[in-house]
Design a protein around this motif. Structure first.
Motif, PDB file in Angstrom:
ATOM      1  N   PHE A 153       3.610   0.200  15.101  1.00 36.22           N
ATOM      2  CA  PHE A 153       2.412  -0.057  14.285  1.00 36.22           C
ATOM      3  C   PHE A 153       2.820   0.072  12.820  1.00 36.22           C
ATOM      4  O   PHE A 153       3.057   1.188  12.344  1.00 36.22           O
ATOM      5  CB  PHE A 153       1.332   0.998  14.544  1.00 36.22           C
ATOM      6  N   PHE A 154       2.925  -1.017  12.113  1.00 37.21           N
ATOM      7  CA  PHE A 154       3.243  -0.932  10.686  1.00 37.21           C
ATOM      8  C   PHE A 154       1.962  -0.687   9.900  1.00 37.21           C
ATOM      9  O   PHE A 154       0.867  -0.987  10.374  1.00 37.21           O
ATOM     10  CB  PHE A 154       3.933  -2.218  10.216  1.00 37.21           C
ATOM     11  N   ILE A 155       2.120  -0.135   8.692  1.00 36.85           N
ATOM     12  CA  ILE A 155       0.940   0.224   7.899  1.00 36.85           C
ATOM     13  C   ILE A 155       0.912  -0.605   6.627  1.00 36.85           C
ATOM     14  O   ILE A 155       1.926  -0.704   5.926  1.00 36.85           O
ATOM     15  CB  ILE A 155       0.977   1.735   7.567  1.00 36.85           C
ATOM     16  N   ASP A 156      -0.250  -1.208   6.349  1.00 43.79           N
ATOM     17  CA  ASP A 156      -0.415  -1.929   5.084  1.00 43.79           C
ATOM     18  C   ASP A 156      -0.482  -0.903   3.971  1.00 43.79           C
ATOM     19  O   ASP A 156      -1.291   0.018   4.039  1.00 43.79           O
ATOM     20  CB  ASP A 156      -1.747  -2.693   5.094  1.00 43.79           C
ATOM     21  N   VAL A 157       0.341  -1.063   2.947  1.00 41.66           N
ATOM     22  CA  VAL A 157       0.263  -0.106   1.849  1.00 41.66           C
ATOM     23  C   VAL A 157      -0.395  -0.755   0.645  1.00 41.66           C
ATOM     24  O   VAL A 157      -0.375  -1.973   0.509  1.00 41.66           O
ATOM     25  CB  VAL A 157       1.671   0.422   1.440  1.00 41.66           C
ATOM     26  N   ASN A 158      -0.998   0.090  -0.183  1.00 44.10           N
ATOM     27  CA  ASN A 158      -1.655  -0.516  -1.341  1.00 44.10           C
ATOM     28  C   ASN A 158      -0.608  -0.915  -2.383  1.00 44.10           C
ATOM     29  O   ASN A 158       0.511  -0.405  -2.376  1.00 44.10           O
ATOM     30  CB  ASN A 158      -2.795   0.378  -1.855  1.00 44.10           C
ATOM     31  N   PRO A 159      -0.938  -1.861  -3.255  1.00 40.86           N
ATOM     32  CA  PRO A 159       0.065  -2.466  -4.140  1.00 40.86           C
ATOM     33  C   PRO A 159       0.768  -1.449  -5.047  1.00 40.86           C
ATOM     34  O   PRO A 159       1.915  -1.671  -5.452  1.00 40.86           O
ATOM     35  CB  PRO A 159      -0.733  -3.468  -4.969  1.00 40.86           C
ATOM     36  N   ASP A 160       0.125  -0.291  -5.322  1.00 39.74           N
ATOM     37  CA  ASP A 160       0.780   0.709  -6.177  1.00 39.74           C
ATOM     38  C   ASP A 160       2.002   1.310  -5.488  1.00 39.74           C
ATOM     39  O   ASP A 160       2.848   1.926  -6.123  1.00 39.74           O
ATOM     40  CB  ASP A 160      -0.177   1.880  -6.460  1.00 39.74           C
ATOM     41  N   GLN A 161       2.032   1.172  -4.176  1.00 39.51           N
ATOM     42  CA  GLN A 161       3.153   1.785  -3.452  1.00 39.51           C
ATOM     43  C   GLN A 161       4.094   0.698  -2.938  1.00 39.51           C
ATOM     44  O   GLN A 161       4.563   0.747  -1.806  1.00 39.51           O
ATOM     45  CB  GLN A 161       2.612   2.610  -2.295  1.00 39.51           C
ATOM     46  N   GLU A 162       4.346  -0.272  -3.807  1.00 42.76           N
ATOM     47  CA  GLU A 162       5.152  -1.440  -3.454  1.00 42.76           C
ATOM     48  C   GLU A 162       6.469  -1.050  -2.778  1.00 42.76           C
ATOM     49  O   GLU A 162       6.938  -1.717  -1.858  1.00 42.76           O
ATOM     50  CB  GLU A 162       5.405  -2.244  -4.738  1.00 42.76           C
ATOM     51  N   LYS A 163       7.014   0.100  -3.226  1.00 40.61           N
ATOM     52  CA  LYS A 163       8.337   0.465  -2.684  1.00 40.61           C
ATOM     53  C   LYS A 163       8.298   0.722  -1.178  1.00 40.61           C
ATOM     54  O   LYS A 163       9.319   0.663  -0.512  1.00 40.61           O
ATOM     55  CB  LYS A 163       8.911   1.676  -3.424  1.00 40.61           C
ATOM     56  N   TYR A 164       7.101   1.004  -0.624  1.00 37.91           N
ATOM     57  CA  TYR A 164       7.007   1.260   0.824  1.00 37.91           C
ATOM     58  C   TYR A 164       6.653   0.004   1.623  1.00 37.91           C
ATOM     59  O   TYR A 164       6.505   0.055   2.820  1.00 37.91           O
ATOM     60  CB  TYR A 164       5.945   2.324   1.110  1.00 37.91           C
ATOM     61  N   LYS A 165       6.471  -1.109   0.885  1.00 39.23           N
ATOM     62  CA  LYS A 165       5.965  -2.307   1.556  1.00 39.23           C
ATOM     63  C   LYS A 165       6.855  -2.674   2.750  1.00 39.23           C
ATOM     64  O   LYS A 165       8.082  -2.691   2.649  1.00 39.23           O
ATOM     65  CB  LYS A 165       5.910  -3.461   0.561  1.00 39.23           C
TER      66      LYS A 165
END
Ligand code: DAH
Length: 346
Positions: A153-165
């Motif tokens: 299950f991958f998690i959508d991250v918010n754009p501020d946390q681009e490094k985790y995308k």
């Protein structure tokens, strides 16, 4: 013409014995076709000079009848619910029903207790993990087909946390905690890591989208496969009984080399053959192996000096074998008829 004074007197002295008598009284005086309706209707026949005193009298009757009704209505209602009367203060109180441990908690606690007796402590890690801790540090290179062994299950991250995308996910196994511990501690390390894990799997009697695992590993100088085998034999016999046998079959995991899967002699038929062990006499309970030197190096542990073993097991599976439970969905349904069966078990 009705004698209003007499009716007022009658009303004031009225004392019903039960609800039914009270109801008859209500209908007679205050009902739609009752005395008061009749009197109010008569108002226009009364001579104008008497109308005022007649009106006052009728009103007194109405108030008296209503008072009486309210007074007794409450008394009978109290008797119905027993809220004021019929309380026997000498009765013992209701016993406070005790809850029970969830069977998965019971087994987790037992696993911790068994391993703590041979020097293992307990470690923890987050359920939301990044790619490094869940996969890469454990020797799953990007695009490696072994990643498909576990549906993530991958998690959508918010754009501020681009490094985790594209990298944050619900951990698919507790092996991720191995990495967390190795980053923070130097050998010797001897720990077990219980926790919840998630996989994108269709829910059935044998699989769920979330379940529980315990990871265990030991890193020190000269740790050998014999140490692993003896540790797992000790665990199996403590958990399932002294007559339990184990067998190891070669297998593959990216983070161990060599790798194995371990079976125990069937707890139901004791090895004779039944539908739980599919008539083989053995049931698989865990994966294990010697920690791949690349994993040690990924975590800055000198693989020339140190070696280690690791193992991972599903708590649901152990619990199902221990308590003969055939469908793992029941663990998360909170059916008290199931949970109550574990009352008093410690
Ligand atoms: N992480 C594996 C799984 O979820 C289980 C496992 C296998 C853990 C072998 C280990 C191991 O530590 O050595 O299927």
């Amino acid at each position: 013409m009705l004698d209003i004074e007499a009716l007022i007197e009658e009303t004031k002295s009225f004392a019903p014995a039960n609800k039914e008598e009270l109801e008859t009284f209500r209908v007679r005086f205050l009902g739609k076709k009752g005395v008061l309706t009749e009197l109010f209707a008569k108002m226009k026949e009364v001579a104008p000079e008497e109308r005022k005193s007649f009106g006052l009298q009728v009103n007194s009757l109405k108030v008296a009848a209503e008072d009486r009704l309210n007074q007794f209505k409450d008394a009978f209602e109290d008797a119905d619910t027993g809220s004021n009367q019929n309380i026997d203060l000498s009765l013992p109180s209701d016993p406070n029903p005790l809850g029970s441990f969830h069977p998965l908690s019971l087994v987790r606690r037992k696993i911790i207790s068994i391993f703590s007796r041979i020097g293992f402590n307990v470690s923890d890690g987050p359920e939301i993990e990044d790619d490094w801790h869940n996969f890469s540090a454990l020797n799953f290179p990007p695009e490696h087909p072994a990643r498909d062994m576990q549906d993530t299950f991958f998690i959508d991250v918010n754009p501020d946390q681009e490094k985790y995308k594209g990298s944050l996910a619900l951990r698919t196994h507790t092996s991720s905690i191995q990495v967390r511990v190795m980053e923070n501690q130097a050998p010797p390390i001897r720990t077990i890591c219980p926790g919840r894990v998630y996989r994108n799997e269709a829910i059935s009697a044998r699989a769920h989208c979330f379940f529980h695992q315990v990871e265990g590993f030991y890193i020190d100088e000269n740790v050998s496969f014999a140490d692993l085998k003896q540790t797992l034999l000790y665990f199996s016999q403590e958990m399932f009984g002294a007559d339990t046998k184990i067998r190891l079959r070669p297998s593959y995991f990216p983070f161990t080399e060599p790798s194995a899967e371990m079976d125990i002699s069937c707890t139901i038929c004791k090895g004779k053959g039944c539908n739980i062990c599919k008539y083989t006499g053995w049931v698989e309970i865990l994966g294990c192996g010697m920690i791949d030197p690349a994993v040690l190096e990924n975590n800055k542990i000198d693989s020339k000096k140190y070696s280690g073993f690791a193992f991972g097991m599903g708590i649901e599976r152990i619990t199902m074998l221990k308590y003969s439970i055939k469908d793992l969905r029941i663990f998360s349904e909170n059916d008290v008829r199931f949970l109550d069966q574990f009352k008093g078990v410690r």
